[in-house]
Design a protein around this motif. Sequence first.
Motif, PDB file in Angstrom:
ATOM      1  N   LEU A 234       0.746  -0.918  -0.001  1.00 35.21           N
ATOM      2  CA  LEU A 234       0.041  -0.160   0.017  1.00 35.21           C
ATOM      3  C   LEU A 234       0.972   1.372  -0.221  1.00 35.21           C
ATOM      4  O   LEU A 234       0.963   1.963   0.997  1.00 35.21           O
ATOM      5  CB  LEU A 234      -0.929  -0.050   1.495  1.00 35.21           C
ATOM      6  CG  LEU A 234      -2.189  -1.022   1.235  1.00 35.21           C
ATOM      7  CD1 LEU A 234      -2.705  -1.185   2.738  1.00 35.21           C
ATOM      8  CD2 LEU A 234      -3.142  -0.582   0.195  1.00 35.21           C
TER       9      LEU A 234
ATOM     10  N   CYS B   8      -2.338   4.192  -2.344  1.00 32.81           N
ATOM     11  CA  CYS B   8      -3.368   4.821  -1.600  1.00 32.81           C
ATOM     12  C   CYS B   8      -4.215   6.206  -1.954  1.00 32.81           C
ATOM     13  O   CYS B   8      -5.196   6.256  -1.808  1.00 32.81           O
ATOM     14  CB  CYS B   8      -2.861   5.175  -0.141  1.00 32.81           C
ATOM     15  SG  CYS B   8      -2.295   3.945   0.935  1.00 32.81           S
TER      16      CYS B   8
ATOM     17  N   ILE C 271      -8.674  -1.655   0.197  1.00 29.55           N
ATOM     18  CA  ILE C 271      -7.805  -2.028   1.159  1.00 29.55           C
ATOM     19  C   ILE C 271      -7.504  -3.283   1.628  1.00 29.55           C
ATOM     20  O   ILE C 271      -6.621  -4.015   1.429  1.00 29.55           O
ATOM     21  CB  ILE C 271      -7.587  -0.988   2.326  1.00 29.55           C
ATOM     22  CG1 ILE C 271      -7.378   0.526   1.954  1.00 29.55           C
ATOM     23  CG2 ILE C 271      -6.709  -1.201   3.274  1.00 29.55           C
ATOM     24  CD1 ILE C 271      -7.572   1.591   2.941  1.00 29.55           C
TER      25      ILE C 271
END
Length: 199
Positions: free
Chosen positions: A117, A122, A150
């Motif tokens: 991530l 993001c 996510i």
Amino acid sequence: MRKFCLVTVILLSTVFAYAQNLPKPEVWVNDFANVISPAYKEKLSALIGEVEQKSSVEIAVVTIASISPYGEIEYARMLFDNWKPGKKGKDNGVLVLLALKERRWRIETGYGVEGILPDGLCGEIGRNYMASYFKQGKYSEGLYQGAIKIAQIIAKEANIKLNTLQGIKNVVSTEANLHDSAETIIPIIVFLLFFGILI
């Protein structure tokens, strides 16, 4: 030199004093701005709880009425450092921040999950799955869609199956679809115009 030191001390004191007044986490989903519906709070909590149970990655979702005088990057970092989501020694936490008054958002991650991530990804998650909902005032939906994406990335990396995502579709925002369509169509139009000129 003395003046510089004095200014530095004052700035550090201000930051420390503000940090002392940061809200304290109560659960996985901390809706201090009161914008998440009970139904979506339950969905978010169930998803985040399963992710933590099966992968050890901890996701904290927080809404704040105002983050003034800070920007979303500074505030999210302060909150992350203060709350410390993630397991000790793994630093595998994720914090999703929404600031209502400033109309800003931020996904902050620990070093343990930066590999899957990174900041760029993001940012894409926020723009493609959250932002359009926020603009419509659908804060619950935006946060949930962001959390789903996510969780999907974490689940794929950890090779786990999340029951809370069974039958759930991750909807890309209309703005993202329009952007992708434009990127596809524009080169075609340019090519056709160029080809037409040659003919």
